[in-house]
Each structure stands twice: as structure tokens, then as C-alpha cells.
Design a protein around this motif. Sequence first.
Motif, short mmCIF file in Angstrom:
data_model
loop_
_atom_site.label_atom_id
_atom_site.label_comp_id
_atom_site.label_asym_id
_atom_site.label_seq_id
_atom_site.Cartn_x
_atom_site.Cartn_y
_atom_site.Cartn_z
N LYS A 181 49.01 41.87 45.06
CA LYS A 181 48.09 42.86 44.90
C LYS A 181 46.97 42.28 44.39
O LYS A 181 46.80 41.79 43.15
N VAL A 182 45.85 42.49 45.08
CA VAL A 182 44.42 42.19 44.61
C VAL A 182 43.96 43.40 43.45
O VAL A 182 43.44 44.37 43.97
N ARG A 183 43.81 43.02 42.30
CA ARG A 183 43.54 44.30 41.26
C ARG A 183 42.05 44.11 40.87
O ARG A 183 41.71 44.88 39.79
N GLY A 184 41.31 43.27 41.50
CA GLY A 184 39.85 43.16 40.75
C GLY A 184 39.26 41.93 41.15
O GLY A 184 39.87 40.64 41.66
N LEU A 185 38.10 41.61 40.39
CA LEU A 185 37.47 40.29 40.36
C LEU A 185 37.29 39.51 39.04
O LEU A 185 37.38 40.09 37.98
N MET A 186 37.21 38.19 39.07
CA MET A 186 37.21 37.42 37.95
C MET A 186 35.87 36.41 38.16
O MET A 186 35.53 36.00 39.29
N GLY A 187 35.24 36.19 37.24
CA GLY A 187 33.88 35.22 37.26
C GLY A 187 33.98 34.53 35.99
O GLY A 187 34.29 34.73 34.76
N MET A 188 33.41 33.22 35.87
CA MET A 188 33.10 32.39 34.82
C MET A 188 31.70 32.35 34.89
O MET A 188 30.86 31.70 35.63
N ALA A 189 31.08 32.65 33.56
CA ALA A 189 29.57 32.57 33.55
C ALA A 189 29.52 31.16 33.15
O ALA A 189 29.98 30.26 32.60
N THR A 190 28.14 30.87 33.15
CA THR A 190 27.54 29.50 32.70
C THR A 190 27.96 29.50 31.15
O THR A 190 27.78 30.26 30.61
N PHE A 191 28.31 28.01 31.00
CA PHE A 191 28.74 27.92 29.42
C PHE A 191 27.48 27.57 28.71
O PHE A 191 27.00 26.32 28.67
N THR A 192 27.00 28.55 27.97
CA THR A 192 25.86 28.46 27.18
C THR A 192 25.88 29.42 25.97
O THR A 192 26.62 30.55 26.23
N ASP A 193 25.09 29.29 25.01
CA ASP A 193 24.91 30.25 23.97
C ASP A 193 24.04 30.93 24.25
O ASP A 193 23.74 32.02 23.52
N ASP A 194 23.10 30.95 25.34
CA ASP A 194 21.93 31.76 25.56
C ASP A 194 22.46 33.10 26.22
O ASP A 194 22.80 32.91 27.88
N LEU A 195 22.60 34.26 25.91
CA LEU A 195 23.35 35.28 26.40
C LEU A 195 22.50 35.82 27.36
O LEU A 195 22.80 36.57 28.09
#
Length: 232
Positions: free
Chosen positions: A157-171
Motif C-alpha cells: 500500500k503506497v501511503r504517500g511520499l518521502m523526501g530527504m532535504a539537503t543536510f544544512t542548518d540553512d532553513l
Amino acid sequence: MSSDIISRYNQVQERIDKACKDAGRDPGEVMLVAVSKTKPDEDVLKLIEHGHFHFGENRAKALQDRMESIKNPAAVWHFIGNLQTNKIKYMVERVNWIQSIHKMKALKEVEKRASEINRVINVLIQVNISDEDQKSGCDPEKLEGILKYAQDLKYTKVRGLMGMATFTDDLDVVRPEFKLLKKLRDEHKHLSEGSVDLKHLSMGMTNDLEVAIQEGSTMVRVGTAIFGERNY
């Protein structure tokens, strides 16, 4: 000490509650996945006793070992790391969520293994939102094909999406990446039929969970702020 981990956990939950309040959202919409990584079973068990049940691991062997050593049926296990297709067979008996599916090949393997034991497994499709070569995830233009294929699956069952943002303290860097994942989810919601229901957005970790919640996250994956720095 066990009191320390409970205190840190409560602080993270307070951050989530405040971020939701500031964004005009219900904190009940956001699931906290505690990512234990190299930390001892005792830490996980203390959180279960405290009433927290969702746990993540980013290495297949670590997840396998954790599921074998902690038998509490209330625990809900998430695999969030780079997924090698040949590792799927080792986790399907107990894993509840696989958050890092990014190829049809992996979907096919999950379906095959889950069908053999008549067990339904929740998955998220990981999209590369940071445009970094070292980050796993499908290219956004391949998402439609993967979702259309998943509609006819029975045990996956595909329940949505996942993502990994750039690893940085700059929001200011991570915010547009989170916006992109939500945009992709919204653009593909019309494909929510059969075994596809694009409800969830798994994005945000220790350093950027507030921004992720502001941009629509329904799952945050937090390790360091709860368990402390990992042991190498």
C-alpha cells in the motif's frame, strides 16, 4: 539515563505541538518516528513504556536485529534508509512501513515477499527533492509511472511520499525542497486509487522539523534530538 531520553522525547513532542499550533494544524496530524540507529534496545523499550510506538532504522541489518530483539507487538517499525532490493526479504515479516521505495523493482519485490506470507506492508515513495546525487529517491518525472504501477498491487500500500532535504542548518535551503515534495504529492493525488492513497508526507528531521510541519509534513523522522548523537 532513562529519564534523560524521556525528557528529550517530551521536548521534541513539544516542538511538534508548537510548530503545529503556529501553522494552524492539529498535532494529531503529525506522526513522530523515533530513529534509534545505534542506540541500545533499552532506550527503545523506555519509549515504548512511555507510550511511543513508531521507530525507524536506516540500515536493514540494524532494523532486522531490532525487530528480533524487541518482541513487543505494539512497536511499529519503519525502514527509512537506502533500500537494497535483496534486503527486503529479511524485513517483510515484521516491518510495518518502508519509507524509501524509489524504483518499481523494489515495489515488485515487496509485493512478492509480502504475498508469500499474506501480509500487507505500507510504503512511501522516496523522491529526490534535494537534487543531490548521493541522496536516494526517484526523479520527480518518474513518480507518475511508479504510482500507476502500484495501483494494482494487493499486498503493498503506497501511503504517500518521502523526501530527504539537503543536510544544512540553512532553513532557506530546505524550505523549497519541502515545498516541492508537497507540490508533487498534490499534483499526483488524482492517482490515489486502488493501493495508492497519497495521504502522508514524510519530511523533516531534528534540525528542520518545524519548517517541514509548516510545509505540510505528516511524519517527522527524529533521531539525534531524542537519542543523542549516534555511536559509531
